[in-house]
Design an enzyme around this catalytic site. Structure first.
Site, mmCIF file in Angstrom:
data_model
loop_
_atom_site.group_PDB
_atom_site.id
_atom_site.type_symbol
_atom_site.label_atom_id
_atom_site.label_comp_id
_atom_site.label_asym_id
_atom_site.label_seq_id
_atom_site.Cartn_x
_atom_site.Cartn_y
_atom_site.Cartn_z
ATOM 1 N N GLY A 17 0.785 -1.219 0.000
ATOM 2 C CA GLY A 17 0.000 0.000 0.000
ATOM 3 C C GLY A 17 0.821 1.275 0.000
ATOM 4 O O GLY A 17 1.992 1.300 -0.380
ATOM 5 N N CYS A 18 0.185 2.355 0.464
ATOM 6 C CA CYS A 18 0.761 3.693 0.341
ATOM 7 C C CYS A 18 2.033 3.883 1.170
ATOM 8 O O CYS A 18 2.840 4.752 0.859
ATOM 9 C CB CYS A 18 -0.272 4.739 0.747
ATOM 10 S SG CYS A 18 -1.735 4.773 -0.317
ATOM 11 N N ASN A 19 2.195 3.101 2.230
ATOM 12 C CA ASN A 19 3.403 3.238 3.051
ATOM 13 C C ASN A 19 4.612 2.567 2.420
ATOM 14 O O ASN A 19 5.745 2.777 2.848
ATOM 15 C CB ASN A 19 3.184 2.635 4.438
ATOM 16 C CG ASN A 19 2.714 1.187 4.382
ATOM 17 O OD1 ASN A 19 1.513 0.961 4.283
ATOM 18 N ND2 ASN A 19 3.613 0.221 4.445
ATOM 19 N N ALA A 20 4.406 1.739 1.378
ATOM 20 C CA ALA A 20 5.431 0.809 0.907
ATOM 21 C C ALA A 20 6.661 1.474 0.320
ATOM 22 O O ALA A 20 7.729 0.850 0.252
ATOM 23 C CB ALA A 20 4.830 -0.150 -0.115
ATOM 24 N N MET A 47 2.121 6.478 5.148
ATOM 25 C CA MET A 47 1.181 5.701 5.943
ATOM 26 C C MET A 47 0.292 4.887 5.011
ATOM 27 O O MET A 47 0.030 5.288 3.880
ATOM 28 C CB MET A 47 0.336 6.579 6.859
ATOM 29 C CG MET A 47 -0.101 7.887 6.299
ATOM 30 S SD MET A 47 1.177 9.151 6.315
ATOM 31 C CE MET A 47 0.173 10.612 6.182
#
Length: 365
Positions: free
Chosen positions: A151-154, A352
């Site tokens: 996801g976006c934190n990756a 995050m």
């Protein structure tokens, strides 16, 4: 008058020199759309959904939309078509992002020793690393890693891995590229759940090049430290799962996400700065994931930041939407273009995403 004490200078262990970010690059699809154009295109009349689009703090997004049908509407894509779009759009954007990154450095494709590819918007085997090595003609000995589904934190999870490889291989160039064809993860079913996602995400890829510079001659900030925080009780707050009714994968965002992230932001930044002698007030530059208007506001309030500190985060959201894992590199690129960083200043990168997870990194310019 008492002057504030200067920020401490962190001296790395010479046996484990941290790498530097020497360049970044980005790429997007050719077509961008305003929020109103998307509402008109899909003939969305529900006032609640239109309000979500218009109050998103997003003006335009780059998207790879399906072909136009007679009458001006857009075709409904099958899951197979979405996965093909993920692959083709991802290869194109990833390639251009890497070339843009290297163009702004002293390095060439032949110098790449490690390639880490990040994506969440589709599934491929082999992954983008193998496909881009072939597409770009990189050496067949290039070490590689694919980070899929985080996801976006990756982006920061991947940067951590790339920094570790670069530190262990001084003088060898390592690349990270975040490839997110978010329009390959859309479901158009008229529900509020889907509308929130469809109003927020855009397509884009971003790359960064890292190298451990033993001579100390390379430009760019040093990556000093990483810190993470996972919130298990919010494991279902952000998820990408199968929708039986639509026969597609579908992304879900819980309305409580901004508050969950904000409530834990101070904890992860405290862990990042622990042992460094730095305080939050010593951080000159903040590069935070463009997760959405409410997420940005929640982080700003909980960390006591100004709107100016997050100007690039909000600017990327306005001009591109949420670009998932690559958003922070778009913001970081804008910071570099602004030309305001000074030698010795400290910066924080923060992302995050699902887990729910907050990732962070400490830089010294």
């Amino acid at each position: 008058m008492t002057l504030p004490a200067p920020a401490p200078v962190l001296t790395p262990d010479r046996a484990h020199l941290p790498p530097k970010i020497v360049s970044v690059g980005a790429a997007v699809p050719p077509d961008s759309y305003s929020q109103q154009e998307i509402l008109d295109m899909y003939r969305i009349t529900d006032r609640r959904i239109r309000s979500v689009f218009h109050n998103s703090a997003i003006e335009r997004r780059f998207l790879s939309l399906p072909p136009e049908l007679p009458g001006g509407t857009r075709a409904t894509e099958t899951q197979g078509e979405l996965l093909r779009k993920h692959k083709l759009t991802g290869i194109d954007m990833g390639k251009r992002a890497i070339l843009s990154c290297l163009k702004d450095s002293d390095y060439e494709l032949d110098d790449v020793g490690y390639l880490c590819c990040i994506t969440t918007t589709g599934f491929l085997t082999p992954g983008f690393s193998a496909l881009l090595i072939k597409e770009l003609g990189l050496s067949v000995t290039t070490s590689r890693l694919d980070v899929v589904g985080m996801g976006c934190n990756a982006g920061l999870n991947g940067l951590n891995a790339v920094a570790g490889w670069a530190s262990a291989h001084p003088g060898q160039l390592a690349l990270i590229v975040c490839v997110e064809a978010c329009s390959a993860a859309y479901v158009m079913d008229g529900t509020m759940r889907s509308a929130v996602v469809n109003s927020l995400f855009g397509d884009g890829a971003a790359a960064a090049a890292l190298i451990t510079d033993e001579a100390g001659l390379e430009p760019g900030p040093t990556v000093l430290k990483f810190a993470s925080c996972i919130i298990p009780e919010a494991v279902d707050a952000m998820r990408y799962d199968w929708n039986d009714q639509q026969g597609k994968f579908s992304f879900f965002l819980d309305p409580e996400v901004p508050y969950v992230v904000g409530a834990h932001a101070e904890e992860v930044i405290g862990r990042l700065l622990d042992g460094t002698g730095l305080r939050r007030s010593d951080i000159a530059h903040w590069v935070v994931h463009s997760g959405g208007k409410k997420v940005i506001d929640s982080v700003m309030v909980n960390l006591g930041l100004t709107r100016h500190a997050l100007r690039h985060t909000t600017g990327v959201l306005r001009d591109y939407g949420n670009l998932s894992s690559g958003s922070f590199l778009f913001s970081y690129g804008r910071l570099l273009e602004e030309g305001v960083t000074q030698h010795g200043e400290y910066g924080v990168l923060m992302t995050m995403g699902p887990g729910s997870t907050i990732e962070s990194a400490l830089l010294r310019f």
